[in-house]
Design a protein around this motif. Sequence first.
Motif, PDB file in Angstrom:
ATOM      1  N   LYS A 138     -31.245 -11.195  64.677  1.00 50.63           N
ATOM      2  CA  LYS A 138     -31.104 -11.989  65.904  1.00 50.63           C
ATOM      3  C   LYS A 138     -29.703 -12.588  65.989  1.00 50.63           C
ATOM      4  O   LYS A 138     -29.272 -13.296  65.075  1.00 50.63           O
ATOM      5  N   PRO A 139     -28.977 -12.323  67.086  1.00 45.39           N
ATOM      6  CA  PRO A 139     -27.604 -12.806  67.199  1.00 45.39           C
ATOM      7  C   PRO A 139     -27.512 -14.225  67.767  1.00 45.39           C
ATOM      8  O   PRO A 139     -28.291 -14.633  68.625  1.00 45.39           O
ATOM      9  N   ILE A 140     -26.530 -14.951  67.267  1.00 43.84           N
ATOM     10  CA  ILE A 140     -26.122 -16.254  67.793  1.00 43.84           C
ATOM     11  C   ILE A 140     -24.645 -16.127  68.152  1.00 43.84           C
ATOM     12  O   ILE A 140     -23.882 -15.493  67.405  1.00 43.84           O
ATOM     13  N   ILE A 141     -24.224 -16.679  69.279  1.00 45.27           N
ATOM     14  CA  ILE A 141     -22.832 -16.513  69.693  1.00 45.27           C
ATOM     15  C   ILE A 141     -22.175 -17.869  69.963  1.00 45.27           C
ATOM     16  O   ILE A 141     -22.840 -18.858  70.228  1.00 45.27           O
ATOM     17  N   TRP A 142     -20.849 -17.864  69.904  1.00 42.91           N
ATOM     18  CA  TRP A 142     -20.015 -19.076  69.923  1.00 42.91           C
ATOM     19  C   TRP A 142     -19.455 -19.336  71.319  1.00 42.91           C
ATOM     20  O   TRP A 142     -19.112 -18.401  72.048  1.00 42.91           O
ATOM     21  N   TYR A 143     -19.325 -20.628  71.656  1.00 42.44           N
ATOM     22  CA  TYR A 143     -18.654 -21.040  72.894  1.00 42.44           C
ATOM     23  C   TYR A 143     -17.748 -22.235  72.614  1.00 42.44           C
ATOM     24  O   TYR A 143     -18.050 -23.072  71.750  1.00 42.44           O
ATOM     25  N   ASN A 144     -16.666 -22.327  73.359  1.00 48.59           N
ATOM     26  CA  ASN A 144     -15.824 -23.521  73.379  1.00 48.59           C
ATOM     27  C   ASN A 144     -16.441 -24.496  74.390  1.00 48.59           C
ATOM     28  O   ASN A 144     -16.705 -24.115  75.534  1.00 48.59           O
ATOM     29  N   SER A 145     -16.666 -25.733  73.985  1.00 48.49           N
ATOM     30  CA  SER A 145     -17.226 -26.718  74.925  1.00 48.49           C
ATOM     31  C   SER A 145     -16.259 -27.026  76.059  1.00 48.49           C
ATOM     32  O   SER A 145     -16.647 -27.528  77.102  1.00 48.49           O
ATOM     33  N   THR A 146     -14.976 -26.738  75.824  1.00 48.11           N
ATOM     34  CA  THR A 146     -13.898 -26.972  76.794  1.00 48.11           C
ATOM     35  C   THR A 146     -13.836 -28.439  77.195  1.00 48.11           C
ATOM     36  O   THR A 146     -13.650 -28.783  78.368  1.00 48.11           O
ATOM     37  N   THR A 147     -13.972 -29.312  76.182  1.00 52.66           N
ATOM     38  CA  THR A 147     -13.780 -30.744  76.410  1.00 52.66           C
ATOM     39  C   THR A 147     -12.812 -31.349  75.400  1.00 52.66           C
ATOM     40  O   THR A 147     -12.174 -32.351  75.688  1.00 52.66           O
ATOM     41  N   GLY A 148     -12.734 -30.777  74.196  1.00 50.29           N
ATOM     42  CA  GLY A 148     -11.866 -31.313  73.158  1.00 50.29           C
ATOM     43  C   GLY A 148     -10.594 -30.491  73.042  1.00 50.29           C
ATOM     44  O   GLY A 148      -9.639 -30.658  73.799  1.00 50.29           O
ATOM     45  N   TRP A 149     -10.585 -29.563  72.079  1.00 47.44           N
ATOM     46  CA  TRP A 149      -9.424 -28.676  71.900  1.00 47.44           C
ATOM     47  C   TRP A 149      -9.549 -27.533  72.896  1.00 47.44           C
ATOM     48  O   TRP A 149     -10.457 -26.711  72.811  1.00 47.44           O
TER      49      TRP A 149
END
Length: 614
Positions: free
Chosen positions: A330-341
Amino acid sequence: MKKIQLLALLILTSLSALAQVAKSPNGKIVARWDKNKLVVCYDGKMMTEISDFGLQTSDEDLTSLTFVNIFDGKEFEVNYDMIEGKKSHISKKGHGYSMLFHNAEGKKVEVALQMFNDGIAFRYETRFARPTVVKDEQTRYLIADGTRRWIQKYTDAYEQFFPLATDGNDANTHWGYPALVEPQQDAFALFTEANIESEHSASSLDNAGQRDQYRVTLGRSDKQVSGKWHSPWRVVMLGTLKDIVASTLVTDVSKPCEILNTKWIKPGVVSWIYWAYNHGSNDYNIIKKYVDMAVTLHLPYVLIDAEWDEMKDGYTIEDALKYSLSKGVKPIIWYNSTTGWIDGAPGPKYRLNDPEKREKEFAWCEKMGVSGVKIDFFDGDTQATMEYCIDLLKSAAKHHLLVNFHGATIPRGWQRTFPNLVSTEGVYGAEWYNNRGDLTSRAAAHNATLPFTRNVVGPMDYTPCTFSDSQHPHITTDAHELALTILFESSLQHLADRPESYLEPKRKVEQALFGYLPTTWDDTRLLAGYPGEYVVMARRKGQKWFIAGINGKDEKQTLKIDLKALNLPAENYILVTDAGKGLDLKSQIVNTHDLPAAVECSARGGFLIIPQGM
């Protein structure tokens, strides 16, 4: 007549004095109002003083509060189940009180106080007649100079060490939770908070101006609130180290689960693409290696980290997801929250901030068979960030997505309210072998401190168990590294090392353990330990106990193992210890009756006692 009046006055005085004392159900913890301070004691020993109750708001003066009285409430029970964490079922008693204050204009402010056998929790409760912004708080905790303490310097991502200190630090005055102190010998207090809601910012501690007074200071908020309002719970765990490690106070005072159907939430071990390469998730062939590793080790998940939106060689994330699912991983994928860095940071970016875009993105994840999301680089403890995190958790739950917050604040009870929050970073973990060289020499002591500090308050995505080296070497032993998978609680336990390291022919014991390693626990007990020096912990899953210990020192150390209270069934265990040379480990099968009462660990070493299969 005068005698009657005097007797009545004495009775009223006695009742008033009695009402100004709050006690835990077992009577060991006492909070007493004395000279404008709430004096908190454990087992007859003074642990801290809480003073300067008050709030700073945009249009009301609630900073100069006058104490009226403590009103006795009633005993209550806390009963709930947890999908994840150190204990699966919590049942305990508490005693509720209300502390009444007035401001200069006579406005009432109450402080709800809950007393438990493992600590106290309190929060402000009031009513705002018109919209206002809660700007800050002035509550202070006494941590006297000379008191041993383990507190991290404050950073937005809570990624610092917890070094032993004995007084305030003039070079730094801003501190992050949790804060562990030893006010009396063998009696400890751990300061943190719980139950952050969407209108709250999170808080931290600041001792600027008064080295021994640590003020609760709020993150930025511009949100107006009105009507009935309460703050988050301020939490002080109290007792021995065994009490602190076992405490569930953070979830005890947090809101109950808000997700109706939780059957889809499945904890497990994850193969993680990043540590070995500092990148890797934009390379389809590297992703395949980690999927194949998950298959070989019988791991349910693979985490595809940052940069998957920039796949090389003509491949796409859809190709990677299809390969993973075809292998039963089962895959899990990454996201940038686009609030900090944001600038210079990896992507994908700007896909989750807008509610409509977020719903579309999470619907796509669900359609593609993605099981969870790792969301990174948040903007600290601000109210806006707290509200954003809650929105992310709610939206993810709609689409049956697990959530792992990285570059984020520490857990404050959301793991009970939103159990799809399966882990949080908020720790100086193994990822830092990529970034700086200081973890090499400090890892052992740091690892032996985290079970008493950061991991007490909630799941911790340290990404443990690295046998090989990344950009900077490690000098902890293999037994030490393997022990971390049990010592560190995270319901998604990410294995950080490269596939070829885990799949070496000599690692038969490690490979077998990964295949049945629990990541959630029915019970947790500290058997022995002291922050920074050593730790021996037992965790139970069903009827099976898993025991692990590590040496935090740069010299050999014999760790005692008190197994009497565990009532271990008669069966075979695998005893894993340091090999006595280099970093290697050795293992042997031992019957319950032959388990050792102590294990000699190499410098920065460790050991495990694990059931022979599950």
